[in-house]
Write a protein that holds these residues in place. Sequence first.
Motif, PDB file in Angstrom:
ATOM      1  N   TRP A 264       0.836  -1.204   0.000  1.00  0.00           N
ATOM      2  CA  TRP A 264       0.000   0.000   0.000  1.00  0.00           C
ATOM      3  C   TRP A 264       0.873   1.257   0.000  1.00  0.00           C
ATOM      4  N   ARG A 265       1.890   1.257   0.844  1.00  0.00           N
ATOM      5  CA  ARG A 265       2.804   2.411   0.896  1.00  0.00           C
ATOM      6  C   ARG A 265       3.559   2.554  -0.432  1.00  0.00           C
ATOM      7  N   LEU A 266       3.968   1.429  -0.997  1.00  0.00           N
ATOM      8  CA  LEU A 266       4.664   1.471  -2.285  1.00  0.00           C
ATOM      9  C   LEU A 266       3.762   2.068  -3.352  1.00  0.00           C
ATOM     10  N   ALA A 267       2.499   1.691  -3.358  1.00  0.00           N
ATOM     11  CA  ALA A 267       1.550   2.224  -4.340  1.00  0.00           C
ATOM     12  C   ALA A 267       1.334   3.720  -4.133  1.00  0.00           C
ATOM     13  N   GLN A 268       1.396   4.150  -2.889  1.00  0.00           N
ATOM     14  CA  GLN A 268       1.276   5.589  -2.632  1.00  0.00           C
ATOM     15  C   GLN A 268       2.468   6.342  -3.230  1.00  0.00           C
TER      16      GLN A 268
ATOM     17  N   GLU B  36      -4.127   6.771  -2.630  1.00  0.00           N
ATOM     18  CA  GLU B  36      -4.440   7.360  -1.326  1.00  0.00           C
ATOM     19  C   GLU B  36      -4.100   6.379  -0.207  1.00  0.00           C
ATOM     20  N   TYR B  37      -3.425   6.877   0.813  1.00  0.00           N
ATOM     21  CA  TYR B  37      -2.967   6.044   1.914  1.00  0.00           C
ATOM     22  C   TYR B  37      -3.450   6.611   3.238  1.00  0.00           C
TER      23      TYR B  37
ATOM     24  N   ALA C 272     -10.028   2.492   6.072  1.00  0.00           N
ATOM     25  CA  ALA C 272      -9.428   2.790   4.772  1.00  0.00           C
ATOM     26  C   ALA C 272     -10.463   2.900   3.663  1.00  0.00           C
ATOM     27  N   GLY C 273     -11.602   2.260   3.862  1.00  0.00           N
ATOM     28  CA  GLY C 273     -12.610   2.231   2.806  1.00  0.00           C
ATOM     29  C   GLY C 273     -12.237   1.299   1.670  1.00  0.00           C
ATOM     30  N   SER C 274     -11.301   0.395   1.928  1.00  0.00           N
ATOM     31  CA  SER C 274     -10.874  -0.589   0.934  1.00  0.00           C
ATOM     32  C   SER C 274     -10.198  -1.740   1.657  1.00  0.00           C
ATOM     33  N   SER C 275      -9.830  -2.761   0.903  1.00  0.00           N
ATOM     34  CA  SER C 275      -9.140  -3.912   1.496  1.00  0.00           C
ATOM     35  C   SER C 275      -7.633  -3.717   1.548  1.00  0.00           C
ATOM     36  N   ARG C 276      -7.145  -2.550   1.145  1.00  0.00           N
ATOM     37  CA  ARG C 276      -5.704  -2.299   1.058  1.00  0.00           C
ATOM     38  C   ARG C 276      -4.917  -2.633   2.337  1.00  0.00           C
ATOM     39  N   PRO C 277      -5.430  -2.335   3.547  1.00  0.00           N
ATOM     40  CA  PRO C 277      -4.625  -2.621   4.746  1.00  0.00           C
ATOM     41  C   PRO C 277      -4.354  -4.105   4.956  1.00  0.00           C
ATOM     42  N   ALA C 278      -5.118  -4.969   4.284  1.00  0.00           N
ATOM     43  CA  ALA C 278      -4.981  -6.400   4.529  1.00  0.00           C
ATOM     44  C   ALA C 278      -4.883  -7.221   3.251  1.00  0.00           C
ATOM     45  N   SER C 279      -4.646  -6.560   2.130  1.00  0.00           N
ATOM     46  CA  SER C 279      -4.609  -7.299   0.871  1.00  0.00           C
ATOM     47  C   SER C 279      -3.653  -6.644  -0.109  1.00  0.00           C
ATOM     48  N   GLY C 280      -2.548  -7.330  -0.347  1.00  0.00           N
ATOM     49  CA  GLY C 280      -1.566  -6.846  -1.309  1.00  0.00           C
ATOM     50  C   GLY C 280      -1.179  -7.958  -2.265  1.00  0.00           C
TER      51      GLY C 280
ATOM     52  N   THR D 149      -1.659  -9.941 -12.918  1.00  0.00           N
ATOM     53  CA  THR D 149      -2.730  -9.799 -13.912  1.00  0.00           C
ATOM     54  C   THR D 149      -4.119  -9.911 -13.284  1.00  0.00           C
ATOM     55  N   ILE D 150      -4.178 -10.277 -11.997  1.00  0.00           N
ATOM     56  CA  ILE D 150      -5.461 -10.544 -11.346  1.00  0.00           C
ATOM     57  C   ILE D 150      -6.348  -9.300 -11.279  1.00  0.00           C
ATOM     58  N   ARG D 151      -5.780  -8.177 -10.846  1.00  0.00           N
ATOM     59  CA  ARG D 151      -6.581  -6.960 -10.710  1.00  0.00           C
ATOM     60  C   ARG D 151      -5.678  -5.747 -10.817  1.00  0.00           C
ATOM     61  N   ASP D 152      -6.288  -4.597 -11.021  1.00  0.00           N
ATOM     62  CA  ASP D 152      -5.533  -3.354 -11.171  1.00  0.00           C
ATOM     63  C   ASP D 152      -5.191  -2.798  -9.794  1.00  0.00           C
ATOM     64  N   ARG D 153      -4.252  -3.444  -9.134  1.00  0.00           N
ATOM     65  CA  ARG D 153      -3.794  -3.005  -7.817  1.00  0.00           C
ATOM     66  C   ARG D 153      -2.277  -3.079  -7.808  1.00  0.00           C
ATOM     67  N   TYR D 154      -1.612  -1.938  -7.664  1.00  0.00           N
ATOM     68  CA  TYR D 154      -0.155  -1.917  -7.744  1.00  0.00           C
ATOM     69  C   TYR D 154       0.452  -2.498  -6.469  1.00  0.00           C
ATOM     70  N   THR D 155       1.404  -3.417  -6.645  1.00  0.00           N
ATOM     71  CA  THR D 155       2.088  -4.057  -5.528  1.00  0.00           C
ATOM     72  C   THR D 155       3.559  -4.214  -5.874  1.00  0.00           C
TER      73      THR D 155
END
Length: 348
Positions: free
Chosen positions: A179-183, A189-190, A237-245, A321-327
Motif C-alpha cells: 500500500w505504501r509502495l503504491a502511494q 491514497e494512503y 481505509a474504505g478498501s481492502s488495502r490494509p490487509a490485501s496486497g 494480472t489478477i486486478r488493477d492493484r499496484y504491488t
Amino acid sequence: MFDKRTWIKLPRNVVVGHDVLGELGEAVGELSLSGPALIVTSPTPDRLAGDRVRAQFDDPETVSIEEARFDTIEEVVEVARATDAGFLVGLGGGKPIDVAKTASDRLGVGFVSVPTAASHDGIVSGRSSIPEGDTRHSVAADPPLAVVADTELIAEAPWELTTAGCADIISNYTAVKDWRLAQRLKNVEYSEYAGALSEMTAEMLVDNADSIKKDLEESAWIVVKALVSSGVAMSIAGSSRPASGAEHLVSHQLDRIAPGRALHGHQVGVASIVTEYLHSGEDGQWRAIRDALASIDAPTTADGLEVTDEEFLEALTTAHTIRDRYTILGNGISEAAAREAGRVTGVI
C-alpha cells in the motif's frame, strides 16, 4: 479550502469472549432493528449453535447453504424477501458470513456476524469473498452492525481454520508495505491510521505466535481480536488495502491454478514470506513471518499448500494480472527472479 470527507462504517457492538453466544439477543436488541431475523448458516454451525441462536429471536427463519456463490446470494435474497426479514444473521465460517453480508447489503437491511471459526477477517470487514468459476471476487458490502464471537465455540473449530486466520493476519505486514509502495509510485491514497492499525495487528500475532496453541481458548481470543482489528482497519481505509496486497493476488491465482488444495489464509501466509523478501531482500522480515507461521503449525512452503513448486511459481509470476492493484509485483516478475525468491526463502 480543505474539504476532504471520509465516511467510516464500523460495527456498533462487538462482543468477544467465553460463552457470549447467549448475549446475541441483547447485542442485537440495542441496534433497534425491526422485523424478523433470517439466520444464514451451513449444516455444521447450525448443528453446533443454531438452536441457541434461534432461541434469542422471535419467529426467526433459517436458510442453510453449502457454498458461497452468487446464485446462493440470490437464493438468500429471495428467502429474505419472502419472509420479510428485517435483518440477517450470518452464523458459521466464511461462507455463511460472506453470503449473509452480501445479501443484506443488496437488500439494504442490517447484518449481524456470529462466527464459529476464526479463519479470516471477513467476520468484521466490509468485504466478501465470492468464488465464480475459477475466479474469486472481492465484493464490497457494509460491515456488520454487530459481531458476537464466542471464543469457547471458536476454540472447538478445526485447528487448521484458526491457523489460517492467523496467517491471514500475519500477511498484513506485506499488504501495508504494498500500500505504501503504491502511494509512493502511483499516488494511491494512503491512510496512516489504517496502515498503522493493520501493522500493529500483524505484530500482535507475530509476537504472540508462541502462545497460540491448539485447544486453548485464549488462542481463539487472541486471533479473534486480531481479526476484528484488521476488519476495522479496512473499514477506516474504505478498501481492502490494509490487509490485501501481492500476497492476496498470489492466493487468488493459486485458486485458479490449483483450486481447493489449501485454505485462503494459508496461501496468503506462504505468499507473504516471498513478497516480504521481494520488498526487503535477504535482511528483511521474511524469516520472522516464516517462523511465526511455523510456530502455529501453518504452512511455510509450496509443498505445505499441496501445490507443486511450478504451480506456485506460475501463480507468483502471473498474479499481477489478477486486478488493477499496484504491488511489489509491479507489471510482473521474471520466472528467474521468482524462482530465486522461492529458493532463498525455502518456499520452494
